[in-house]
Design a protein around this motif. Structure first.
Motif, PDB file in Angstrom:
ATOM      1  N   UNK A  91     -11.001  -2.370 -14.952  1.00 30.85           N
ATOM      2  CA  UNK A  91     -10.955  -3.346 -14.025  1.00 30.85           C
ATOM      3  C   UNK A  91     -11.133  -2.684 -12.739  1.00 30.85           C
ATOM      4  N   UNK A  92     -11.993  -3.498 -12.149  1.00 27.98           N
ATOM      5  CA  UNK A  92     -12.390  -3.393 -10.723  1.00 27.98           C
ATOM      6  C   UNK A  92     -11.256  -3.767  -9.747  1.00 27.98           C
ATOM      7  N   UNK A  93     -10.815  -3.039  -8.482  1.00 24.38           N
ATOM      8  CA  UNK A  93      -9.920  -3.393  -7.674  1.00 24.38           C
ATOM      9  C   UNK A  93     -10.065  -4.798  -6.940  1.00 24.38           C
ATOM     10  N   UNK A  94      -9.149  -5.693  -6.997  1.00 22.17           N
ATOM     11  CA  UNK A  94      -9.324  -7.100  -6.254  1.00 22.17           C
ATOM     12  C   UNK A  94      -9.357  -6.874  -4.929  1.00 22.17           C
ATOM     13  N   UNK A  95     -10.162  -7.453  -4.102  1.00 25.52           N
ATOM     14  CA  UNK A  95     -10.179  -7.633  -2.560  1.00 25.52           C
ATOM     15  C   UNK A  95      -9.682  -8.899  -2.001  1.00 25.52           C
ATOM     16  N   UNK A 130       1.422 -11.812  -8.426  1.00 25.89           N
ATOM     17  CA  UNK A 130       1.425 -10.372  -8.906  1.00 25.89           C
ATOM     18  C   UNK A 130       2.946 -10.100  -8.843  1.00 25.89           C
ATOM     19  N   UNK A 131       3.601  -9.993  -9.835  1.00 22.01           N
ATOM     20  CA  UNK A 131       5.164  -9.832  -9.905  1.00 22.01           C
ATOM     21  C   UNK A 131       5.624  -9.460 -10.966  1.00 22.01           C
ATOM     22  N   UNK A 132       6.785  -8.675 -10.982  1.00 19.86           N
ATOM     23  CA  UNK A 132       7.529  -8.064 -12.314  1.00 19.86           C
ATOM     24  C   UNK A 132       7.923  -9.188 -13.023  1.00 19.86           C
ATOM     25  N   UNK A 138      -2.159  -9.110 -18.181  1.00 23.38           N
ATOM     26  CA  UNK A 138      -2.314 -10.378 -17.752  1.00 23.38           C
ATOM     27  C   UNK A 138      -2.727 -10.164 -16.381  1.00 23.38           C
ATOM     28  N   UNK A 139      -1.919  -9.587 -15.458  1.00 18.95           N
ATOM     29  CA  UNK A 139      -2.023  -9.564 -14.432  1.00 18.95           C
ATOM     30  C   UNK A 139      -3.303  -8.969 -13.621  1.00 18.95           C
ATOM     31  N   UNK A 140      -3.635  -7.900 -14.437  1.00 17.92           N
ATOM     32  CA  UNK A 140      -5.077  -7.116 -14.443  1.00 17.92           C
ATOM     33  C   UNK A 140      -6.132  -8.261 -14.740  1.00 17.92           C
ATOM     34  N   UNK A 157       3.472  -5.028  -6.165  1.00 20.22           N
ATOM     35  CA  UNK A 157       2.341  -4.606  -5.185  1.00 20.22           C
ATOM     36  C   UNK A 157       2.060  -2.964  -5.355  1.00 20.22           C
ATOM     37  N   UNK A 158       2.899  -2.359  -5.007  1.00 20.00           N
ATOM     38  CA  UNK A 158       3.254  -0.935  -5.343  1.00 20.00           C
ATOM     39  C   UNK A 158       2.564  -0.432  -6.560  1.00 20.00           C
ATOM     40  N   UNK A 159       3.035  -0.965  -7.629  1.00 21.04           N
ATOM     41  CA  UNK A 159       2.349  -0.672  -8.899  1.00 21.04           C
ATOM     42  C   UNK A 159       1.122  -0.927  -8.913  1.00 21.04           C
TER      43      UNK A 159
END
Length: 159
Positions: A91-95, A130-132, A138-140, A157-159
């Motif tokens: 997965x490429x980091x979202x921006x 993006x949440x617990x 799925x979030x990735x 967000x930290x994760x």
């Protein structure tokens, strides 16, 4: 006063009307013009007073007034999207261009849903939560689509 009189882009005014908003609340009347002018906002008001729209509408107004980005992919992007058979997907980091940080998952979902309503007549604006409580894969996948707006809780967000 009307939403149009607040200085919002026509596509946002149309979406807000479609969402059933008839006129701005007192909080929105004060906050939206200040937000559009680029001023920092600190809004404290009762639940249901329109705070979500008060801070999201000016931010979305900036998106609406931007010229569309070129859709052409660079050779480097093309090379990244190809992979050899059997190679693991990376997965490429979202921006995202905008991050909304909320204290709870319920508020994150509310902000994301409201944003989807407010951008109904705007092109190429995606918001993701993006949440617990939601599986990481799925979030990735959501982040891999490189959304313009990320709405997150601090822990995830930290994760």
């Amino acid at each position: 006063m009307s939403f149009e009189a607040l200085g919002l882009h026509a596509s946002i005014v149309k979406a807000v009307a479609q969402a059933g908003y008839e006129k701005p609340t007192p909080v929105q009347e004060q906050a939206v013009p200040a937000g559009i002018a680029g001023r920092d906002l600190l809004v404290s008001s009762q639940t249901g007073s329109g705070k979500t729209a008060a801070f999201m509408l000016p931010a979305l107004n900036k998106f609406a007034n931007l010229e569309p980005a070129p859709a052409a992919r660079t050779p480097a992007q093309e090379a990244q999207s190809t992979r050899a058979r059997g190679e693991r997907v990376r997965f490429k980091a979202a921006q995202p261009k905008m991050l909304v940080l909320t204290p709870t998952r319920e508020l994150a979902l509310k902000v994301t849903n409201a944003t989807e309503q407010y951008t109904a007549h705007m092109r190429r604006i995606r918001a993701v939560s993006i949440l617990g409580g939601m599986p990481y894969p799925k979030q990735m996948q959501l982040l891999a689509k490189n959304p313009e707006i990320g709405v997150a809780t601090p822990g995830r967000l930290i994760d």
